[in-house]
Design an enzyme around this catalytic site. Structure first.
Site, PDB file in Angstrom:
ATOM      1  N   ASP A 128      39.308  52.463  52.465  1.00 58.01           N
ATOM      2  CA  ASP A 128      39.309  51.224  51.688  1.00 58.01           C
ATOM      3  C   ASP A 128      40.713  50.637  51.721  1.00 58.01           C
ATOM      4  OD1 ASP A 128      37.889  49.379  49.821  1.00 58.01           O
ATOM      5  OD2 ASP A 128      39.431  50.074  48.432  1.00 58.01           O
ATOM      6  N   ILE A 129      41.065  50.066  52.863  1.00 58.75           N
ATOM      7  CA  ILE A 129      42.375  49.446  53.071  1.00 58.75           C
ATOM      8  C   ILE A 129      42.156  47.940  53.126  1.00 58.75           C
ATOM      9  CG2 ILE A 129      44.371  49.283  54.607  1.00 58.75           C
ATOM     10  CD1 ILE A 129      43.597  52.132  55.612  1.00 58.75           C
ATOM     11  N   GLU A 130      42.629  47.208  52.110  1.00 58.94           N
ATOM     12  CA  GLU A 130      42.296  45.793  51.972  1.00 58.94           C
ATOM     13  C   GLU A 130      43.524  44.888  51.912  1.00 58.94           C
ATOM     14  OE1 GLU A 130      39.331  44.908  48.988  1.00 58.94           O
ATOM     15  OE2 GLU A 130      38.676  46.995  48.923  1.00 58.94           O
ATOM     16  N   GLN A 131      44.676  45.394  52.302  1.00 62.18           N
ATOM     17  CA  GLN A 131      45.904  44.613  52.195  1.00 62.18           C
ATOM     18  C   GLN A 131      45.996  43.584  53.337  1.00 62.18           C
ATOM     19  OE1 GLN A 131      48.956  47.880  51.793  1.00 62.18           O
ATOM     20  NE2 GLN A 131      47.030  48.960  51.593  1.00 62.18           N
ATOM     21  N   ARG A 177      43.308  39.255  55.487  1.00 64.49           N
ATOM     22  CA  ARG A 177      43.006  40.532  56.152  1.00 64.49           C
ATOM     23  C   ARG A 177      42.543  40.249  57.582  1.00 64.49           C
ATOM     24  NH1 ARG A 177      39.003  42.952  51.781  1.00 64.49           N
ATOM     25  NH2 ARG A 177      39.019  40.824  51.012  1.00 64.49           N
TER      26      ARG A 177
END
Length: 374
Positions: A128-131, A177
Site C-alpha cells: 500500500d504505497i500511495e505517495q 501517483r
C-alpha cells in the site's frame, strides 16, 4: 507440511540483495499446529478484505472472505481463525518513496517484512504505497523494481504466498501517483483497485459528490484493461464508508457547495468533508431532513441533514449501489471484489444494526468453489 518447516526465509539473489536470511521457525500460536501452515487454496474469485484492528472480525461473514489484510496490529488469533477457514492473511507493506534510492533501506525493509511473514505465519503482503511520484522519474522505476523484488522474494520464501498492490481508481496519475501500473500488475499476483476517494482532486465546481461514482469507477477500470492488464489480475475495491460534507449553500436541486480545500494541484477535494463509516452514516440518516435519496448518474445514495449551524450532505454506498459495482466486476470477469474496510459496519447486538450489517455482507458475491491448489 508442518509449521516447523514452512517458513524458512531464503532470499533469492536480487539486483540489490544477495544475502541469505535464515529465520528459525517461531512457535505456532494456534491450538491446532497445522493452522500455521501456509494456505494453499487459490479461489477462482477473490473477496479481498481489509481488517483495521479490534475483534470485529469474529463477526465477519467468513463464507465470503478469501484474503484478509491485517492493516494495523498483528493478531495471532485472527491468523489462526482465518487459516481455519482457508483464508490467506497478508501483511501491510508501505515504503517511503523518498528512500527508494537508498539500497540499504530497501534491503532492510524487505528483510523485515520477510521475517515478520515467517514469524507470524502470514501468507504474503499487500503493498500500500500511495505517495506521489513524477512520471518517468527514477523513483517510478525504483518503485517497480521494489515491487518486483518483493514479489520474487516472497514467492521464494513461500511458493504459495500472495503479493498484491493497492492502485488508484484510475492509472491517470491520480493524486500525483504516476506509477508504471502495467509493470506493477505484471509483477504481483493481482492489484486491488481502490475505487473510492474519487473526489480527492475536484477540478470542476466545488460540490459534494459520490465517493465512488459509478461512471468514474467504470472509466478507471476500463483504462486499466486498455493498458493490457488482464481482467483476472484486477480486484475492484469499493468503499464501506462515505463523506459528510458541510454545505456553504444548497441549491433547489440538492447541489451542496463545499469549502475549497486544495489537494495536489486541485482547488477542491473531498478533504472538505469528513469520512464516515457505514455504521456512523446509518446513525446520521436518522436525523436526515431529506431521507435517503438516489443519484442516478453516480448510482449512489445521499441525504441532507442539519444542525444548529448549517446543512450537511452525506454521500455514501449501501447494498443497492455496491451490488451494481459487484455486478460490473462480474460482467468484466475481474478476479473479484473487496472493500475498505470490513470494520466500517456496526457489529453490535442492536437488531437494526445487525440487519444493516448482514445486508452489506449479503450483497457481496459468494466465493467460487471452483478452487485449485497453487
Amino acid at each position: 507440511m508442518t509449521c516447523s518447516t514452512v517458513f524458512v526465509a531464503v532470499i533469492v539473489s536480487l539486483p540489490f540483495l544477495s544475502i541469505m536470511a535464515t529465520n528459525p521457525p517461531s512457535t505456532c500460536p494456534c491450538s491446532d499446529q497445522s493452522l500455521c501452515d501456509p494456505v494453499t487454496r487459490k479461489p477462482a474469485k477473490e473477496v479481498f478484505v481489509f481488517s483495521v484492528g479490534g475483534k470485529n472480525w469474529k463477526k465477519y461473514d467468513w463464507s465470503k472472505v478469501t484474503s484478509i489484510v491485517m492493516f494495523n496490529d498483528y493478531d495471532a488469533e485472527l491468523m489462526c481463525y482465518a487459516h481455519s477457514k482457508q483464508v490467506k492473511v497478508l501483511l501491510k507493506g508501505d515504503f517511503p518513496v523518498a528512500n527508494l534510492t537508498d539500497i540499504k533501506a530497501r534491503e532492510n525493509w524487505l528483510l523485515d517484512k520477510l521475517r515478520k511473514a515467517a514469524d507470524w505465519h502470514m501468507d504474503g503482503i499487500n503493498l500500500d504505497i500511495e505517495q506521489p511520484i513524477n512520471d518517468s522519474s527514477i523513483q517510478q522505476k525504483l518503485l517497480t523494481d521494489l515491487v518486483e523484488q518483493t514479489t520474487k522474494a516472497f514467492h521464494v520464501q513461500n511458493p504459495h504466498s500472495q503479493v498484491t498492490y493497492d492502485v488508484a481508481w484510475s492509472p491517470d496519475c491520480i493524486d500525483g501517483r504516476c506509477y508504471n501500473y502495467k509493470a506493477i500488475a505484471d509483477a504481483v499476483d493481482f492489484v486491488f483497485v481502490m475505487s473510492y476517494d474519487e473526489q480527492s482532486q475536484i477540478f470542476g465546481p466545488c460540490i459534494g459528490m459520490a465517493n465512488s461514482p459509478y461512471n468514474k469507477t467504470v472509466k478507471g477500470v476500463e483504462k486499466y484493461l486498455e493498458m493490457g492488464i488482464p481482467a483476472n489480475k484486477l480486484v475492484l475495491g469499493v468503499p464501506w464508508y462515505g463523506y459528510n460534507y458541510p454545505c456553504l449553500n444548497v441549491t433547489e436541486h440538492d447541489v451542496c457547495y463545499i469549502p475549497k480545500v486544495p489537494f495536489r494541484g486541485a482547488n477542491c477535494s473531498d478533504a472538505a468533508g469528513k469520512q464516515k463509516d457505514y455504521s456512523e452514516i446509518n446513525r446520521l440518516i436518522q436525523n436526515s431532513t431529506t431521507g435517503r435519496k438516489w443519484n442516478d448518474e453516480y448510482k449512489a445514495p445521499y441525504f441532507n441533514y442539519k444542525d444548529s449551524k448549517q446543512v450537511y450532505q452525506v454521500w455514501y454506498d449501501d447494498p443497492q449501489s455496491l451490488k451494481l459495482r459487484y455486478d460490473y466486476a462480474e460482467s468484466k470477469k475481474l478476479l473479484g471484489v473487496g472493500m475498505w474496510h470490513a470494520d466500517a459496519l456496526d457489529y453490535s447486538d442492536d437488531k437494526m444494526a445487525q440487519k444493516q450489517t448482514k445486508e452489506m455482507w449479503d450483497a457481496l458475491p459468494h466465493q467460487s468453489h471452483g478452487v485449485t491448489l497453487e
